[in-house]
Write a protein that holds these residues in place. Structure first.
Motif, PDB file in Angstrom:
ATOM      1  N   VAL A  34      79.747  41.485  46.555  1.00  0.00           N
ATOM      2  CA  VAL A  34      77.999  41.418  46.647  1.00  0.00           C
ATOM      3  C   VAL A  34      77.524  41.173  47.973  1.00  0.00           C
ATOM      4  O   VAL A  34      76.400  40.182  48.817  1.00  0.00           O
ATOM      5  N   THR A  35      78.384  41.443  48.933  1.00  0.00           N
ATOM      6  CA  THR A  35      77.989  41.753  50.847  1.00  0.00           C
ATOM      7  C   THR A  35      76.674  42.212  51.151  1.00  0.00           C
ATOM      8  O   THR A  35      75.956  41.148  51.687  1.00  0.00           O
ATOM      9  N   ALA A  36      75.540  43.196  50.697  1.00  0.00           N
ATOM     10  CA  ALA A  36      74.528  42.817  50.541  1.00  0.00           C
ATOM     11  C   ALA A  36      73.825  41.720  50.898  1.00  0.00           C
ATOM     12  O   ALA A  36      72.782  41.798  51.063  1.00  0.00           O
ATOM     13  N   LEU A  37      74.678  40.587  49.718  1.00  0.00           N
ATOM     14  CA  LEU A  37      73.018  39.736  49.669  1.00  0.00           C
ATOM     15  C   LEU A  37      73.280  38.810  50.816  1.00  0.00           C
ATOM     16  O   LEU A  37      72.020  37.924  50.955  1.00  0.00           O
ATOM     17  N   GLY A  38      73.619  39.016  51.302  1.00  0.00           N
ATOM     18  CA  GLY A  38      73.793  38.193  53.215  1.00  0.00           C
ATOM     19  C   GLY A  38      73.284  39.054  53.586  1.00  0.00           C
ATOM     20  O   GLY A  38      73.158  38.219  55.141  1.00  0.00           O
ATOM     21  N   ALA A  39      72.593  39.819  53.557  1.00  0.00           N
ATOM     22  CA  ALA A  39      71.745  40.652  55.069  1.00  0.00           C
ATOM     23  C   ALA A  39      69.635  41.076  54.202  1.00  0.00           C
ATOM     24  O   ALA A  39      69.413  41.907  54.639  1.00  0.00           O
ATOM     25  N   ILE A  40      69.650  40.425  53.223  1.00  0.00           N
ATOM     26  CA  ILE A  40      67.889  39.861  53.216  1.00  0.00           C
ATOM     27  C   ILE A  40      67.498  38.658  53.910  1.00  0.00           C
ATOM     28  O   ILE A  40      67.521  37.706  53.422  1.00  0.00           O
ATOM     29  N   PRO A  41      66.751  38.975  55.320  1.00  0.00           N
ATOM     30  CA  PRO A  41      66.662  38.117  55.374  1.00  0.00           C
ATOM     31  C   PRO A  41      65.270  37.513  54.571  1.00  0.00           C
ATOM     32  O   PRO A  41      65.477  35.829  55.365  1.00  0.00           O
ATOM     33  N   SER A  42      64.508  37.911  54.285  1.00  0.00           N
ATOM     34  CA  SER A  42      63.846  36.762  53.386  1.00  0.00           C
ATOM     35  C   SER A  42      63.907  36.345  52.313  1.00  0.00           C
ATOM     36  O   SER A  42      62.951  35.202  51.407  1.00  0.00           O
ATOM     37  N   LEU A  43      65.118  36.671  51.611  1.00  0.00           N
ATOM     38  CA  LEU A  43      65.765  35.877  50.323  1.00  0.00           C
ATOM     39  C   LEU A  43      65.247  34.728  50.610  1.00  0.00           C
ATOM     40  O   LEU A  43      65.746  33.188  51.053  1.00  0.00           O
TER      41      LEU A  43
END
Length: 324
Positions: free
Chosen positions: A192-201
């Protein structure tokens, strides 16, 4: 669905003769209607056009929609549903929720509905490529999905997915402007590496995915306010969560393999204001509270530690919209 609903349980819709109360935000049809019943439902809905029509009537189609061209909010949970072609009669729909069908139903009638803002799909559906044409969507609930289908949805802010597979998960940061991501029992998902690359989260919820053993650092998630981990039995390191610079709320539910010491990286976090500890036993929950004393304290904690009871707490998860 906020508020409550009015049940229509008789064929003649006798329950529809009385005006809806302000808190009745939906009209739920529980069975087949007579001609008189249909007229009464249509009349009541016409007087309350912002109300949700909830069809829970065991019918195979949504034919009553032919008399409601102004309908804006639809929920359909009929096990026998075979077709949604009747939505052709309702061009103003902005919210649609459908599920609990016994067989896959085609989404084709929704193609090109750019005015649709919220779509909730439970179960298995055909023609899911329709999703790419719903460019006005802001909220989507769905089972398994190929995230490539969602790349055209530039306004999508909320994604809830579970009980299926997600392919092309690495595309997640390029989907819309995601503020709320909820993943539940997604099959085969481990990285789930991609979860850390969502600046709007702003809000992340992960539930019941034992294949996930490591979380990415959230240091690049400046908007992230809340994280919920429930039954994430393989997660033992909370340092990636402590990296979130604006974190306010942390919920750890049914996490019996998590050691209270895992909370150490969160001590003195500059913005963390509330937490719920569900580590499998009172002993572990109390130890977690000793390390990171945040409201609301675990039930029985004050008595066990000989402390004065904490003052009543306004539920922060209801009081805060995570937007500021």
């Amino acid at each position: 669905m906020r508020g409550t609903w009015r049940n229509i349980a008789t064929p003649d819709a006798d329950e529809g003769l009385k005006a809806l109360a302000p808190n009745e935000t939906a009209l739920r049809v529980l069975g087949p209607l007579s001609d008189i019943g249909r007229e009464r439902v249509v009349t009541l809905m016409s007087a309350n056009r912002d109300t949700t029509l909830w069809l829970d009537d065991h019918q195979e189609t949504l034919d009553i929609l032919a008399a409601m061209p102004w309908l804006r909010r639809l929920q359909a949970t009929s096990l026998r549903l075979r077709s949604i072609t009747a939505v052709d009669n309702t061009p103003d729909l902005i919210e649609v929720s459908m599920g609990d069908t016994l067989r896959p139903v085609s989404l084709e009638p929704l193609r090109g509905r750019t005015s649709l803002r919220s779509l909730n799909l439970r179960g298995t559906w055909r023609d899911v490529d329709v999703l790419s044409s719903l460019t006005g969507l802001r909220s989507l609930v769905i089972g398994g999905i190929d995230l490539a289908l969602l790349e055209p949805l530039r306004e999508l802010g909320s994604l809830d997915s579970g009980l299926g597979r997600i392919t092309n998960f690495e595309l997640l940061p390029s989907i819309g402007v995601l503020r709320d991501v909820s993943l539940y029992r997604v099959r085969g998902l481990a990285d789930v590496t991609a979860l850390g690359a969502i600046p709007s989260l702003r809000h992340l919820s992960l539930q019941a995915m034992s294949a996930i053993s490591a979380l990415p650092s959230f240091r690049d998630s400046p908007e992230l306010r809340r994280i919920d981990l429930e039954t994430m039995t393989s997660v033992t390191d909370l340092q990636p969560i402590a990296d979130a610079p604006s974190l306010r709320y942390l919920l750890l539910i049914e996490m019996p393999k998590l050691d209270p010491e895992a909370l150490r990286p969160l001590v003195e976090h500059p913005s963390l204001r509330a937490g719920v500890w569900g580590l499998g036993s009172k002993r572990k929950n109390f130890a977690a509270q000793d390390i990171l004393p945040l409201p609301p304290e675990p039930y029985g904690y004050a008595e066990a530690r000989g402390l004065a009871p904490a003052p009543p707490l306004v539920n922060p998860w209801l009081a805060d919209d995570l937007s500021s």
